[in-house]
Design a protein around this motif. Structure first.
Motif, PDB file in Angstrom:
ATOM      1  N   ILE A 119       0.836  -1.202   0.000  1.00 32.55           N
ATOM      2  CA  ILE A 119       0.000   0.000   0.000  1.00 32.55           C
ATOM      3  C   ILE A 119       0.871   1.253   0.000  1.00 32.55           C
ATOM      4  N   ASP A 120       1.915   1.256   0.809  1.00 30.61           N
ATOM      5  CA  ASP A 120       2.819   2.400   0.835  1.00 30.61           C
ATOM      6  C   ASP A 120       3.454   2.610  -0.540  1.00 30.61           C
ATOM      7  N   ALA A 121       3.835   1.515  -1.206  1.00 30.04           N
ATOM      8  CA  ALA A 121       4.461   1.625  -2.523  1.00 30.04           C
ATOM      9  C   ALA A 121       3.484   2.162  -3.557  1.00 30.04           C
ATOM     10  N   ILE A 122       2.237   1.688  -3.537  1.00 31.41           N
ATOM     11  CA  ILE A 122       1.230   2.163  -4.493  1.00 31.41           C
ATOM     12  C   ILE A 122       0.924   3.637  -4.246  1.00 31.41           C
ATOM     13  N   ASN A 123       0.819   4.016  -2.981  1.00 30.07           N
ATOM     14  CA  ASN A 123       0.569   5.425  -2.667  1.00 30.07           C
ATOM     15  C   ASN A 123       1.721   6.323  -3.096  1.00 30.07           C
ATOM     16  N   ASP A 124       2.919   5.715  -3.225  1.00 33.88           N
ATOM     17  CA  ASP A 124       4.088   6.462  -3.695  1.00 33.88           C
ATOM     18  C   ASP A 124       4.232   6.418  -5.213  1.00 33.88           C
ATOM     19  N   GLY A 125       3.256   5.792  -5.900  1.00 40.09           N
ATOM     20  CA  GLY A 125       3.246   5.807  -7.355  1.00 40.09           C
ATOM     21  C   GLY A 125       3.598   4.508  -8.041  1.00 40.09           C
ATOM     22  N   ALA A 126       3.895   3.448  -7.303  1.00 42.02           N
ATOM     23  CA  ALA A 126       4.253   2.170  -7.922  1.00 42.02           C
ATOM     24  C   ALA A 126       3.029   1.511  -8.550  1.00 42.02           C
ATOM     25  N   ALA A 127       3.242   0.784  -9.642  1.00 44.56           N
ATOM     26  CA  ALA A 127       2.170   0.011 -10.265  1.00 44.56           C
ATOM     27  C   ALA A 127       1.832  -1.174  -9.363  1.00 44.56           C
ATOM     28  N   PRO A 128       0.565  -1.621  -9.365  1.00 46.19           N
ATOM     29  CA  PRO A 128       0.192  -2.750  -8.508  1.00 46.19           C
ATOM     30  C   PRO A 128       1.059  -3.988  -8.733  1.00 46.19           C
ATOM     31  N   GLU A 129       1.422  -4.265  -9.990  1.00 49.10           N
ATOM     32  CA  GLU A 129       2.224  -5.443 -10.295  1.00 49.10           C
ATOM     33  C   GLU A 129       3.589  -5.401  -9.614  1.00 49.10           C
ATOM     34  N   GLU A 130       4.102  -4.196  -9.405  1.00 44.02           N
ATOM     35  CA  GLU A 130       5.408  -4.050  -8.770  1.00 44.02           C
ATOM     36  C   GLU A 130       5.294  -3.905  -7.254  1.00 44.02           C
ATOM     37  N   ALA A 131       4.194  -3.321  -6.798  1.00 44.10           N
ATOM     38  CA  ALA A 131       4.043  -3.072  -5.364  1.00 44.10           C
ATOM     39  C   ALA A 131       4.039  -4.364  -4.559  1.00 44.10           C
ATOM     40  N   GLY A 132       3.480  -5.416  -5.127  1.00 41.32           N
ATOM     41  CA  GLY A 132       3.359  -6.662  -4.383  1.00 41.32           C
ATOM     42  C   GLY A 132       4.484  -7.647  -4.588  1.00 41.32           C
ATOM     43  N   ARG A 133       5.575  -7.224  -5.198  1.00 45.16           N
ATOM     44  CA  ARG A 133       6.617  -8.183  -5.560  1.00 45.16           C
ATOM     45  C   ARG A 133       7.404  -8.711  -4.355  1.00 45.16           C
ATOM     46  N   GLY A 134       7.232  -8.112  -3.190  1.00 44.54           N
ATOM     47  CA  GLY A 134       7.885  -8.640  -1.995  1.00 44.54           C
ATOM     48  C   GLY A 134       6.924  -9.339  -1.049  1.00 44.54           C
ATOM     49  N   GLY A 135       5.674  -9.496  -1.447  1.00 43.35           N
ATOM     50  CA  GLY A 135       4.650 -10.037  -0.547  1.00 43.35           C
ATOM     51  C   GLY A 135       4.664 -11.553  -0.483  1.00 43.35           C
ATOM     52  N   ASP A 136       5.395 -12.090   0.486  1.00 43.61           N
ATOM     53  CA  ASP A 136       5.496 -13.541   0.603  1.00 43.61           C
ATOM     54  C   ASP A 136       4.894 -14.088   1.897  1.00 43.61           C
ATOM     55  N   THR A 137       4.208 -13.234   2.655  1.00 44.63           N
ATOM     56  CA  THR A 137       3.570 -13.696   3.889  1.00 44.63           C
ATOM     57  C   THR A 137       2.145 -14.174   3.588  1.00 44.63           C
ATOM     58  N   ASN A 138       1.361 -14.467   4.628  1.00 47.93           N
ATOM     59  CA  ASN A 138       0.106 -15.190   4.433  1.00 47.93           C
ATOM     60  C   ASN A 138      -1.135 -14.312   4.273  1.00 47.93           C
ATOM     61  N   ALA A 169      -1.628  -6.967  -6.134  1.00 42.66           N
ATOM     62  CA  ALA A 169      -1.245  -5.672  -5.566  1.00 42.66           C
ATOM     63  C   ALA A 169      -0.473  -5.796  -4.260  1.00 42.66           C
ATOM     64  N   THR A 170      -0.663  -6.897  -3.532  1.00 44.07           N
ATOM     65  CA  THR A 170      -0.020  -7.019  -2.220  1.00 44.07           C
ATOM     66  C   THR A 170       0.886  -8.242  -2.095  1.00 44.07           C
ATOM     67  N   HIS A 171       0.595  -9.326  -2.815  1.00 41.16           N
ATOM     68  CA  HIS A 171       1.335 -10.582  -2.663  1.00 41.16           C
ATOM     69  C   HIS A 171       1.641 -11.179  -4.040  1.00 41.16           C
ATOM     70  N   ASN A 172       2.310 -10.387  -4.869  1.00 44.79           N
ATOM     71  CA  ASN A 172       2.591 -10.817  -6.243  1.00 44.79           C
ATOM     72  C   ASN A 172       3.885 -11.619  -6.306  1.00 44.79           C
ATOM     73  N   THR A 173       3.933 -12.704  -5.534  1.00 40.32           N
ATOM     74  CA  THR A 173       5.113 -13.564  -5.497  1.00 40.32           C
ATOM     75  C   THR A 173       4.699 -15.017  -5.694  1.00 40.32           C
ATOM     76  N   THR A 251       4.652 -21.924  12.626  1.00 37.56           N
ATOM     77  CA  THR A 251       3.380 -21.210  12.750  1.00 37.56           C
ATOM     78  C   THR A 251       3.543 -19.699  12.607  1.00 37.56           C
ATOM     79  N   SER A 252       4.579 -19.263  11.900  1.00 39.75           N
ATOM     80  CA  SER A 252       4.797 -17.832  11.707  1.00 39.75           C
ATOM     81  C   SER A 252       3.915 -17.317  10.576  1.00 39.75           C
ATOM     82  N   VAL A 253       4.044 -16.017  10.265  1.00 36.54           N
ATOM     83  CA  VAL A 253       3.274 -15.425   9.166  1.00 36.54           C
ATOM     84  C   VAL A 253       3.817 -15.824   7.801  1.00 36.54           C
ATOM     85  N   ALA A 254       4.952 -16.503   7.736  1.00 37.70           N
ATOM     86  CA  ALA A 254       5.500 -16.949   6.451  1.00 37.70           C
ATOM     87  C   ALA A 254       4.526 -17.907   5.786  1.00 37.70           C
ATOM     88  N   SER A 255       4.267 -17.706   4.494  1.00 38.41           N
ATOM     89  CA  SER A 255       3.320 -18.553   3.782  1.00 38.41           C
ATOM     90  C   SER A 255       3.705 -20.021   3.843  1.00 38.41           C
TER      91      SER A 255
END
Length: 345
Positions: A119-138, A169-173, A251-255
Motif C-alpha cells: 500500500i505504501d508503494a502504491i501510494n508512492d506511485g508504484a504500479a500494482p504489479e510491482e508493489a506486491g513483488r515482496g509479498g510472501d507472507t500469508n 497488488a499485495t502478494h505478487n510472489t 506457525t509464523s506469518v510466512a506462507s
C-alpha cells in the motif's frame, strides 16, 4: 452428482463462518508461544478474553473476529462490485479505509507486513504489479476464501489466475500466490461438494500452478510442504500433532509455514471445522490466521450445518445476514461462470 444451490450457499457459509470461528478462537492466543497459551488459558477450546497485556488483542471481548475475517468480507464485496475485472486501486483504497476504521475503533490488529509495504508503494506511485513483488507472507491466503467460493474448481488454471489477479497488488510472489491458490482451491472444492481429502489434493495441484505466477522469491515449495505436513501428522494424536506442527512445520506469518500448518491442522481434525479451530488456537504464533484458514477450508467441505450453533451465536464483529448475502452473491457469480449450472461434486 449435481448439488442444489441452497446446499452450495450453505457450504459457502461454512467457509465464511468457519473462518470467523477459527479467527475468533485464535484471537487471544495469537503471537503467544504454546507455553504462554497454556499458562494464560490452559487448553483453549472456547472463546476467551485476551490477557490485559496482550500485544494486539487486549481489550477485545471473547469471540471477537480480527483482520482475517474483516478483510475476507472486504475482498468478497469488492469481487462482486468489480465484476469480471478486479480493480486493484479500488482494493488498495478499501484496505486503507479499513485500516483507518480499525484505528478509529482502537484496535491494534492492523495490516500485515506485505500488505502494508504494498500500500505504501502504491501510494508512492508504484504500479500494482510491482508493489506486491515482496509479498510472501500469508495475507493473501488468509482472505482468499471468497475467490474459492466464486470460482469453480475446474478449470483449475482459471481459479489460480483469479487468485493471482486478486493477490497481485499485495502478494505478487510465487510463494504468496501458491499459498493463496491452495486455500482457494480447497474452499472451491468444498463448495462443489468435495470431502476434505479430495479438496486437499486439489489444493496441492493449485499450489503447483500458483508457484509459476508472480515474482519468484526464495522459499520452500508450497505444494510439497502441504503434502509433507499432512503426512507428518496423519494418524497422530492432537497433542503430538500440535508439537510436530509447532516444531517442524512452523506457525509464523510466512506462507510456507502457516499455510501448510493449516492443512496439517485439518488433517488432524479429521475435517471437523470446530476441532480445526481448537487445534489452531493452541499452536502459538499466527493462531488466528491459521485457525481462519483451517476452519474455513474445513467448513467449506463440511457445510454450515456442521458448525456449532452456540459458538456461532457467540461471535462478535460479524453480521450473519450480511455474511449470507455475500455468500449468496458469490455463489451466484460462481453459477454464472459455470454456465448457469450448479457445480458437480
Amino acid at each position: 452428482m449435481a448439488r442444489g444451490a441452497g446446499g452450495t450457499v450453505d457450504r459457502a457459509m461454512g467457509a465464511l463462518i468457519g473462518g470467523a470461528l477459527g479467527d475468533a478462537l485464535g484471537m487471544p492466543t495469537q503471537l503467544l508461544s504454546p507455553a504462554q497459551i497454556k499458562r494464560a488459558y490452559g487448553f483453549v477450546d472456547r472463546f476467551v478474553v485476551p490477557e490485559e497485556d496482550h500485544p494486539v488483542s487486549k481489550g477485545l471481548p471473547a469471540g471477537t473476529v480480527t483482520d482475517d475475517t474483516e478483510q475476507t468480507m472486504l475482498l468478497g464485496r469488492l469481487l462482486l462490485e468489480s465484476g469480471g475485472c478486479f480493480d486493484h486501486r479500488q482494493w488498495v483504497a478499501a484496505l486503507v479505509e479499513w485500516e483507518r476504521d480499525v484505528k478509529a475503533r482502537g484496535s491494534y490488529d492492523l495490516l500485515g507486513p506485505s500488505t502494508k509495504r504494498a500500500i505504501d508503494a502504491i501510494n508512492d506511485g508504484a504500479a500494482p504489479e510491482e508493489a506486491g513483488r515482496g509479498g510472501d507472507t500469508n495475507g493473501a491466503a488468509m482472505r482468499i476464501a471468497p475467490v474459492g467460493i466464486m470460482m469453480p474448481p475446474e478449470p483449475l488454471d482459471r481459479l489460480v489466475a483469479k487468485v493471482a489477479e486478486t493477490s497481485r497488488a499485495t502478494h505478487n510472489t510465487s510463494v504468496g500466490i501458491a499459498a493463496a491458490a491452495a486455500v482457494a482451491a480447497a474452499v472451491s472444492s468444498g463448495v462443489a461438494g468435495a470431502g476434505w481429502h479430495e479438496a486437499s489434493a486439489k489444493a496441492v495441484e493449485a499450489a503447483r500452478l500458483g508457484a509459476s505466477q508472480g515474482h519468484w522469491v526464495a522459499g520452500a515449495d508450497i505444494a510439497a510442504r502441504i503434502r509433507w505436513a499432512g503426512e507428518l501428522v496423519r494418524g497422530k494424536a492432537a497433542a503430538d500433532a500440535i508439537g510436530l506442527i509447532v516444531d517442524l512445520v512452523g506457525t509464523s506469518v510466512a506462507s510456507q509455514e502457516s499455510v501448510p500448518a493449516a492443512f496439517a491442522v485439518v488433517e488432524v481434525a479429521g475435517g471437523d471445522p470446530w476441532r480445526a479451530a481448537v487445534i489452531s488456537a493452541n499452536l502459538g504464533g499466527d493462531t488466528d490466521t491459521i485457525g481462519a484458514i483451517a476452519a474455513g477450508m474445513a467448513g467449506a467441505c463440511a457445510s454450515l450445518s456442521s458448525l456449532p450453533r452456540e459458538h456461532i451465536a457467540a461471535l462478535k464483529g460479524i453480521d450473519l445476514a450480511d455474511m449470507r448475502s455475500l455468500a449468496t452473491g458469490l455463489v451466484g457469480a460462481r453459477s454464472a461462470r459455470a454456465g448457469g449450472k450448479d457445480d458437480a461434486a
